[in-house]
Motif scaffolding. Structure first.
Motif, PDB file in Angstrom:
ATOM      1  N   GLN A   1       0.769  -0.974   0.025  1.00  0.00           N
ATOM      2  CA  GLN A   1       0.023  -0.112   0.028  1.00  0.00           C
ATOM      3  C   GLN A   1       0.982   1.167   0.037  1.00  0.00           C
ATOM      4  OE1 GLN A   1      -3.417   0.562   0.024  1.00  0.00           O
ATOM      5  NE2 GLN A   1      -3.776  -1.634  -0.054  1.00  0.00           N
ATOM      6  N   GLN A   2       0.578   2.325  -0.859  1.00  0.00           N
ATOM      7  CA  GLN A   2       1.279   3.498  -0.647  1.00  0.00           C
ATOM      8  C   GLN A   2       1.474   4.174   0.594  1.00  0.00           C
ATOM      9  OE1 GLN A   2      -0.333   5.949  -3.950  1.00  0.00           O
ATOM     10  NE2 GLN A   2       0.459   7.877  -2.994  1.00  0.00           N
ATOM     11  N   GLU A   3       0.223   3.939   1.152  1.00  0.00           N
ATOM     12  CA  GLU A   3       0.261   4.684   2.702  1.00  0.00           C
ATOM     13  C   GLU A   3       1.235   4.090   3.439  1.00  0.00           C
ATOM     14  OE1 GLU A   3      -1.499   7.238   3.549  1.00  0.00           O
ATOM     15  OE2 GLU A   3      -1.016   6.948   5.685  1.00  0.00           O
ATOM     16  N   GLU A   4       1.335   2.471   3.122  1.00  0.00           N
ATOM     17  CA  GLU A   4       2.394   2.027   4.288  1.00  0.00           C
ATOM     18  C   GLU A   4       3.992   2.511   3.797  1.00  0.00           C
ATOM     19  OE1 GLU A   4       1.994   0.304   6.680  1.00  0.00           O
ATOM     20  OE2 GLU A   4       3.701  -0.835   7.174  1.00  0.00           O
ATOM     21  N   LEU A   5       4.255   2.347   2.395  1.00  0.00           N
ATOM     22  CA  LEU A   5       5.598   2.801   2.267  1.00  0.00           C
ATOM     23  C   LEU A   5       5.850   4.368   2.869  1.00  0.00           C
ATOM     24  CD1 LEU A   5       7.965   2.079   0.676  1.00  0.00           C
ATOM     25  CD2 LEU A   5       7.202   2.957  -1.333  1.00  0.00           C
ATOM     26  N   ARG A   6       4.840   5.154   2.739  1.00  0.00           N
ATOM     27  CA  ARG A   6       5.177   6.603   3.035  1.00  0.00           C
ATOM     28  C   ARG A   6       5.183   6.666   4.413  1.00  0.00           C
ATOM     29  NH1 ARG A   6       1.375  10.307   0.239  1.00  0.00           N
ATOM     30  NH2 ARG A   6      -0.131   8.715   0.596  1.00  0.00           N
ATOM     31  N   TYR A   7       4.478   5.598   5.449  1.00  0.00           N
ATOM     32  CA  TYR A   7       4.550   5.850   6.780  1.00  0.00           C
ATOM     33  C   TYR A   7       5.912   5.069   7.298  1.00  0.00           C
ATOM     34  CZ  TYR A   7       3.519   5.084  11.750  1.00  0.00           C
ATOM     35  OH  TYR A   7       3.452   5.151  13.127  1.00  0.00           O
ATOM     36  N   ALA A   8       6.350   4.179   6.528  1.00  0.00           N
ATOM     37  CA  ALA A   8       7.608   3.395   6.642  1.00  0.00           C
ATOM     38  C   ALA A   8       8.941   4.353   6.773  1.00  0.00           C
ATOM     39  CB  ALA A   8       7.842   2.432   5.664  1.00  0.00           C
ATOM     40  N   PHE A   9       8.705   5.514   5.996  1.00  0.00           N
ATOM     41  CA  PHE A   9       9.826   6.513   6.000  1.00  0.00           C
ATOM     42  C   PHE A   9       9.563   7.600   7.073  1.00  0.00           C
ATOM     43  CE2 PHE A   9      10.538   4.515   1.754  1.00  0.00           C
ATOM     44  CZ  PHE A   9      12.043   4.486   1.969  1.00  0.00           C
ATOM     45  N   ALA A  10       8.407   7.751   7.522  1.00  0.00           N
ATOM     46  CA  ALA A  10       8.072   8.626   8.478  1.00  0.00           C
ATOM     47  C   ALA A  10       7.133   8.256   9.660  1.00  0.00           C
ATOM     48  CB  ALA A  10       7.670  10.050   7.694  1.00  0.00           C
ATOM     49  N   PRO A  11       7.849   7.316  10.388  1.00  0.00           N
ATOM     50  CA  PRO A  11       6.700   6.705  11.190  1.00  0.00           C
ATOM     51  C   PRO A  11       6.624   7.483  12.563  1.00  0.00           C
ATOM     52  CG  PRO A  11       8.956   5.637  11.446  1.00  0.00           C
ATOM     53  CD  PRO A  11       8.897   6.423  10.326  1.00  0.00           C
ATOM     54  N   LEU A  12       5.809   7.347  13.389  1.00  0.00           N
ATOM     55  CA  LEU A  12       5.890   7.990  14.495  1.00  0.00           C
ATOM     56  C   LEU A  12       6.917   7.371  15.481  1.00  0.00           C
ATOM     57  CD1 LEU A  12       2.050   7.517  15.866  1.00  0.00           C
ATOM     58  CD2 LEU A  12       3.041   9.663  15.186  1.00  0.00           C
ATOM     59  N   PRO A  13       7.357   8.276  16.512  1.00  0.00           N
ATOM     60  CA  PRO A  13       8.862   7.882  17.101  1.00  0.00           C
ATOM     61  C   PRO A  13       8.985   6.639  17.880  1.00  0.00           C
ATOM     62  CG  PRO A  13       7.912  10.187  17.761  1.00  0.00           C
ATOM     63  CD  PRO A  13       7.063   9.532  16.822  1.00  0.00           C
ATOM     64  N   ASP A  14       8.025   6.020  18.209  1.00  0.00           N
ATOM     65  CA  ASP A  14       8.211   4.554  18.835  1.00  0.00           C
ATOM     66  C   ASP A  14       7.983   3.495  17.848  1.00  0.00           C
ATOM     67  OD1 ASP A  14       5.364   4.790  18.385  1.00  0.00           O
ATOM     68  OD2 ASP A  14       4.490   4.103  20.231  1.00  0.00           O
ATOM     69  N   GLU A  15       7.845   3.845  16.860  1.00  0.00           N
ATOM     70  CA  GLU A  15       7.796   2.903  15.672  1.00  0.00           C
ATOM     71  C   GLU A  15       9.043   2.832  14.672  1.00  0.00           C
ATOM     72  OE1 GLU A  15       3.758   2.256  13.522  1.00  0.00           O
ATOM     73  OE2 GLU A  15       4.207   0.330  14.414  1.00  0.00           O
ATOM     74  N   THR A  16      10.073   3.768  14.916  1.00  0.00           N
ATOM     75  CA  THR A  16      11.193   3.591  13.896  1.00  0.00           C
ATOM     76  C   THR A  16      11.797   2.554  14.005  1.00  0.00           C
ATOM     77  OG1 THR A  16      12.308   4.789  15.866  1.00  0.00           O
ATOM     78  CG2 THR A  16      11.657   6.246  14.160  1.00  0.00           C
ATOM     79  N   LYS A  17      11.956   1.894  15.137  1.00  0.00           N
ATOM     80  CA  LYS A  17      12.833   0.621  15.172  1.00  0.00           C
ATOM     81  C   LYS A  17      12.109  -0.584  14.539  1.00  0.00           C
ATOM     82  CE  LYS A  17      15.551   1.339  19.390  1.00  0.00           C
ATOM     83  NZ  LYS A  17      15.534   0.974  20.864  1.00  0.00           N
ATOM     84  N   PRO A  18      10.806  -0.694  14.543  1.00  0.00           N
ATOM     85  CA  PRO A  18      10.345  -2.061  13.671  1.00  0.00           C
ATOM     86  C   PRO A  18      10.195  -1.842  12.466  1.00  0.00           C
ATOM     87  CG  PRO A  18       8.706  -1.424  15.429  1.00  0.00           C
ATOM     88  CD  PRO A  18       9.664  -0.073  15.393  1.00  0.00           C
ATOM     89  N   TYR A  19      10.527  -0.431  11.762  1.00  0.00           N
ATOM     90  CA  TYR A  19      10.882  -0.239  10.387  1.00  0.00           C
ATOM     91  C   TYR A  19      12.088  -0.209   9.802  1.00  0.00           C
ATOM     92  CZ  TYR A  19       5.608   0.744   9.545  1.00  0.00           C
ATOM     93  OH  TYR A  19       4.398   0.597   9.373  1.00  0.00           O
ATOM     94  N   PHE A  20      13.080  -0.418  10.778  1.00  0.00           N
ATOM     95  CA  PHE A  20      14.493  -0.190  10.558  1.00  0.00           C
ATOM     96  C   PHE A  20      14.554   1.254   9.913  1.00  0.00           C
ATOM     97  CE2 PHE A  20      15.942  -4.875  10.211  1.00  0.00           C
ATOM     98  CZ  PHE A  20      15.642  -4.923  11.517  1.00  0.00           C
ATOM     99  N   SER A  21      14.064   2.233  10.619  1.00  0.00           N
ATOM    100  CA  SER A  21      13.884   3.650   9.772  1.00  0.00           C
ATOM    101  C   SER A  21      15.141   4.347   9.473  1.00  0.00           C
ATOM    102  CB  SER A  21      12.981   4.347  10.728  1.00  0.00           C
ATOM    103  OG  SER A  21      12.666   5.816  10.131  1.00  0.00           O
ATOM    104  N   PRO A  22      15.461   4.942   8.325  1.00  0.00           N
ATOM    105  CA  PRO A  22      16.448   5.861   8.313  1.00  0.00           C
ATOM    106  C   PRO A  22      16.386   7.097   9.348  1.00  0.00           C
ATOM    107  CG  PRO A  22      14.997   5.592   6.235  1.00  0.00           C
ATOM    108  CD  PRO A  22      14.240   4.947   7.238  1.00  0.00           C
ATOM    109  N   LEU A  23      15.390   7.210   9.850  1.00  0.00           N
ATOM    110  CA  LEU A  23      15.090   8.481  11.233  1.00  0.00           C
ATOM    111  C   LEU A  23      16.129   8.179  12.041  1.00  0.00           C
ATOM    112  CD1 LEU A  23      11.340   9.214  11.261  1.00  0.00           C
ATOM    113  CD2 LEU A  23      13.479  10.376  10.047  1.00  0.00           C
TER     114      LEU A  23
END
Ligand SMILES: [Zn+2]
Length: 253
Positions: free
Chosen positions: A116-138
């Protein structure tokens, strides 16, 4: 018509309240990291839903939880045992982009990848407590899905005849589920909106949740559109081996 096979690609030590909201604090479960293989009854077309974790070591390092994967549980080894060449897989559907669902995309060089487009978007800018499960660039990490040429879906869409994705936010804003036509009715592969059978049997949202309101709406949608719902992380999926569906253990609604 299609059949579904659950593949056990490793396990996670999960505090139960991560699976069942406000329920089961302190109880530790060992749950599977499930990848689903959907095969046309004639065997000619194969689809993968989710690709498991990149490695237990990386997940453990980032998330400080315990992850396990034996040599036999590596996806490429499972495919070898099934006499399937991963290059034959033409379609990969990702329910969402948490690290334990998109870690082996590189194994499927000829597949189209749907998210889903929304999922890809959120994966790059998740809420602070979800940065780890996405292995976020943040937080300086490279997501496991980087390099995947996704085809983006916005809403509900038929991918192949008898295979439909539906947008089911709740666990994450862009979670999607997969509806599969089988000889025993429509199965819904629910991703992490349904980690355990208990979520649907007792109508308890998953503990790791973005929106409970969306979750209840999405569960209603899944129930309306399918005859059986399969969880993503329930050991009961593997009560009998091989874990084929349809079979009687699936949760009838
Ligand atoms: Zn998961």
């Amino acid at each position: 018509m299609w059949k579904i096979r659950a593949l056990d690609t490793g396990s996670i030590e999960l505090e139960k309240s991560i699976g069942t909201h406000l329920t089961g604090y302190g109880e530790i479960l060992l749950v599977p990291v499930t990848v689903f293989l959907i095969e046309k009854i004639d065997g000619k077309v194969k689809i993968i839903v989710d690709t498991g974790m990149e490695s237990p070591e990386r997940s453990q390092e980032v998330l400080n939880q315990h992850y396990f994967r034996s040599e036999e549980q590596k996806l490429q080894v499972i495919f070898k045992h099934l006499h399937i060449d991963p290059a034959e897989i033409g379609t990969v559907i990702l329910t969402h982009l948490h690290h334990d669902h998109c870690g082996n995309n590189v194994l499927f060089p000829h597949a189209r990848f749907f998210v889903q487009q929304e999922e890809l978007r959120y994966a790059f800018a998740p809420l602070p407590d979800e940065t780890k499960p996405y292995f976020s660039p943040l937080i300086g990490l490279t997501p496991s899905f980087m390099g995947t040429a996704f085809e983006l879906i916005d809403g509900d869409e038929e991918i192949l005849e008898g295979i439909q994705v539906i947008k089911t936010p709740g666990h994450t804003p862009g979670s999607q589920s997969v509806l599969v036509n089988t000889p025993e009715g429509v199965y819904c592969l629910a991703g992490d909106n349904v980690m355990l059978y208990e979520n649907i049997e007792k109508n308890i949202p998953v503990g790791h949740i973005y929106s409970r309101g969306d979750w209840f709406s999405s569960i209603r949608k899944m129930r309306a559109l399918s005859d059986h719902i399969l969880p993503s992380h329930d050991p009961a999926l593997f009560e009998s081996t091989p874990a084929f569906f349809p079979r009687t253990h699936s949760s009838k609604l």
